[in-house]
Scaffold this motif. Structure first.
Motif, PDB file in Angstrom:
ATOM      1  N   GLY A  52      57.702  36.444  -6.737  1.00  0.00           N
ATOM      2  CA  GLY A  52      58.755  35.744  -6.163  1.00  0.00           C
ATOM      3  C   GLY A  52      59.192  36.269  -4.495  1.00  0.00           C
ATOM      4  O   GLY A  52      58.061  36.229  -3.792  1.00  0.00           O
ATOM      5  N   PRO A  53      60.228  36.250  -4.281  1.00  0.00           N
ATOM      6  CA  PRO A  53      60.417  36.584  -2.669  1.00  0.00           C
ATOM      7  C   PRO A  53      60.030  38.068  -2.501  1.00  0.00           C
ATOM      8  O   PRO A  53      60.078  38.574  -1.375  1.00  0.00           O
ATOM      9  CB  PRO A  53      61.978  36.427  -2.644  1.00  0.00           C
ATOM     10  CG  PRO A  53      62.353  36.754  -4.018  1.00  0.00           C
ATOM     11  CD  PRO A  53      61.267  36.400  -5.167  1.00  0.00           C
ATOM     12  N   ILE A  54      59.856  38.977  -3.321  1.00  0.00           N
ATOM     13  CA  ILE A  54      59.611  40.375  -2.999  1.00  0.00           C
ATOM     14  C   ILE A  54      58.095  40.715  -3.093  1.00  0.00           C
ATOM     15  O   ILE A  54      57.330  40.469  -3.771  1.00  0.00           O
ATOM     16  CB  ILE A  54      60.093  41.302  -4.307  1.00  0.00           C
ATOM     17  CG1 ILE A  54      61.570  41.142  -4.598  1.00  0.00           C
ATOM     18  CG2 ILE A  54      59.806  42.645  -3.950  1.00  0.00           C
ATOM     19  CD1 ILE A  54      62.146  41.789  -5.718  1.00  0.00           C
ATOM     20  N   ILE A  55      57.932  41.303  -1.714  1.00  0.00           N
ATOM     21  CA  ILE A  55      56.787  41.282  -1.288  1.00  0.00           C
ATOM     22  C   ILE A  55      56.597  43.100  -1.272  1.00  0.00           C
ATOM     23  O   ILE A  55      57.516  43.819  -0.590  1.00  0.00           O
ATOM     24  CB  ILE A  55      56.293  40.924   0.110  1.00  0.00           C
ATOM     25  CG1 ILE A  55      56.376  39.282   0.079  1.00  0.00           C
ATOM     26  CG2 ILE A  55      54.858  41.539   0.467  1.00  0.00           C
ATOM     27  CD1 ILE A  55      56.195  38.860   1.414  1.00  0.00           C
ATOM     28  N   VAL A  56      55.442  43.756  -1.894  1.00  0.00           N
ATOM     29  CA  VAL A  56      55.408  45.076  -1.747  1.00  0.00           C
ATOM     30  C   VAL A  56      54.319  45.128  -0.715  1.00  0.00           C
ATOM     31  O   VAL A  56      52.818  44.843  -0.707  1.00  0.00           O
ATOM     32  CB  VAL A  56      54.636  45.426  -3.199  1.00  0.00           C
ATOM     33  CG1 VAL A  56      54.335  47.161  -2.922  1.00  0.00           C
ATOM     34  CG2 VAL A  56      55.759  45.416  -4.175  1.00  0.00           C
ATOM     35  N   GLU A  57      54.642  46.270   0.274  1.00  0.00           N
ATOM     36  CA  GLU A  57      53.509  46.669   1.313  1.00  0.00           C
ATOM     37  C   GLU A  57      53.238  48.217   1.312  1.00  0.00           C
ATOM     38  O   GLU A  57      54.266  48.917   1.272  1.00  0.00           O
ATOM     39  CB  GLU A  57      54.193  46.336   2.708  1.00  0.00           C
ATOM     40  CG  GLU A  57      54.508  44.864   2.958  1.00  0.00           C
ATOM     41  CD  GLU A  57      55.373  44.799   4.359  1.00  0.00           C
ATOM     42  OE1 GLU A  57      55.461  45.455   5.083  1.00  0.00           O
ATOM     43  OE2 GLU A  57      55.306  43.291   4.471  1.00  0.00           O
ATOM     44  N   GLY A  58      51.791  48.290   1.219  1.00  0.00           N
ATOM     45  CA  GLY A  58      51.367  49.764   1.074  1.00  0.00           C
ATOM     46  C   GLY A  58      51.615  50.238  -0.302  1.00  0.00           C
ATOM     47  O   GLY A  58      51.832  49.512  -1.232  1.00  0.00           O
TER      48      GLY A  58
END
Length: 402
Positions: A52-58
């Motif tokens: 959805g709108p949640i992006i995981v970076e790293g």
């Protein structure tokens, strides 16, 4: 404190959320779980970075950590004969072989029941599938959205008739996690049987079986009535014959859920808590029959009263209410729920907060540790198998391991 599965070794050849979540539960219970990942690409779930709108970076990535905490990772190319040999050697040392691979791929990579039992006759062989081990579609894959949520009857049952399309799952791996817990329970039962009889089992759980099981009460009612049980229209209170079962909006736009299945037992207490004591002996709510006949009036009374205060005010006021009720919470609010915290249902695992698997032993929550980095324990595991560094380098050069 030792876990109930301390000393049990699990070899997991699986990917995505369903079957790995079974391995996570077993690890929470104390088992040593070795996760076999593709030598180059690893578990495809590691590449899932946006929900959805949640992006995981790293890293760490919650999308991989939830179903893989507490494991060790080895990278193996099972298409390589030398890689398959390593899998078989690992299976020799394991109590449980856990896989999500379809029948055709299990045969291709030499990890089907006969292959694994040839090297370890007493191993428990556990399979997670989309649609079950029998039938014309047994070699078809599935995800929780398709096999659990839609085909299992959940989506159609939860979607109100006035909604276009279908309501989707509330988040990633919803059916996966439930199905994985079912599979872990089946494995635990198989371990008990093995200890008592010496007979190993083949354990099967599918996303479809778990979806159908989750809908078991509803399916039984539908079979009895000869028609599906449908969701109420959007905005409906809840039970058609009981004002004390349903959702009520608070002044600040939040909601309370009431679930008092015996309305005459709790009506007077509810009236006192909402500052309407004069209604405690109202004949409209004196018997089950009169309550059913006057549900609409009861709902109107409760909507007006509950809508006059905020959720925080109601949480304090209803602390002494005898009947079951609860605030409607989102996933961020769950993190701050005092009961969740008191029971350690969410715990730290390295940098992340993860949900503990739901079973606790001796009033103790499981210790959670982070999931492994891709293939992080490859050399360590190979050394434990008795290989020397020359042998490990040869396997790496051949592309058999990461």
């Amino acid at each position: 404190m030792s876990g109930p599965l301390d000393g049990i070794r699990v070899l997991e050849v699986a990917m995505y959320g369903f079957v790995p979540s079974a391995g996570a539960v077993l690890a929470d219970w104390g088992a040593t779980v070795i996760k076999v990942e593709h030598a180059v690409t690893g578990d495809p779930q590691r590449g899932l970075r946006q929900i959805g709108p949640i992006i995981v970076e790293g890293d760490p990535n919650p999308n991989i950590e939830h179903a893989n905490r507490g494991k060790r990772s080895i990278g193996i190319d099972m298409a390589n004969p030398r890689g398959r040999e390593i899998v078989h050697r690992l299976a020799e040392t394991a109590d449980v072989f856990l896989t999500s691979f379809l029948p055709s791929h299990r045969a291709k990579f030499g990890i089907d029941v006969a292959d694994i039992r040839a090297v370890n006759p007493t191993i428990i062989y556990a399979r997670g599938s989309g649609l079950g081990p029998r039938g014309a579609e047994s070699d078809k894959g599935g995800y929780d959205m398709t096999a659990y949520w839609c085909r299992g009857g959940v989506a159609a049952s939860i979607t109100p008739p006035d909604v276009t399309g279908m309501i989707g799952p509330p988040g990633p791996a919803f059916g996966d996690t439930i199905s994985g817990t079912n599979l872990a329970g089946g494995i635990a039962a198989a371990l008990v049987k093995l200890g008592r009889t010496g007979e190993p089992s083949v354990v099967d759980v599918s996303l479809l079986s778990s979806g159908v099981w989750s809908m078991g009460h509803t399916i039984a009612l539908s079979a009895y009535a000869g028609r599906p049980l449908e969701a109420a229209p959007t905005g409906s209170h809840g039970a058609p014959t009981n004002p004390l079962v349903g959702l009520y909006a608070t002044k600040d736009g939040r909601y309370l859920s009431l679930a008092m299945l015996q309305p005459t037992k709790f009506w007077s207490d509810v009236c006192r808590h909402i500052d309407r004591p004069e209604l405690a002996d109202d004949p409209r709510f004196a018997t089950a029959e009169s309550v059913a006949a006057n549900t609409e009036a009861g709902v109107a009374i409760l909507r007006e009263a509950i809508g006059s205060r905020t959720l925080a005010e109601w949480t304090e006021r209803l602390g002494t209410l005898a009947g079951p009720w609860a605030p409607v919470q989102d996933c961020l609010q769950v993190l701050d729920d005092p009961q969740v915290r008191a029971n350690e249902y969410v715990r730290k695992a390295g940098e992340l907060q993860l949900v503990s698997s739901p079973v606790q032993f001796d009033l103790t929550a499981p210790d959670l540790s982070p999931g492994p980095e891709f293939a992080a324990q490859t050399e360590e595991i190979l050394l434990e198998l008795g290989l020397d560094w020359d042998g490990i380098l040869a396997l790496k050069s051949a592309g058999a391991v990461t």
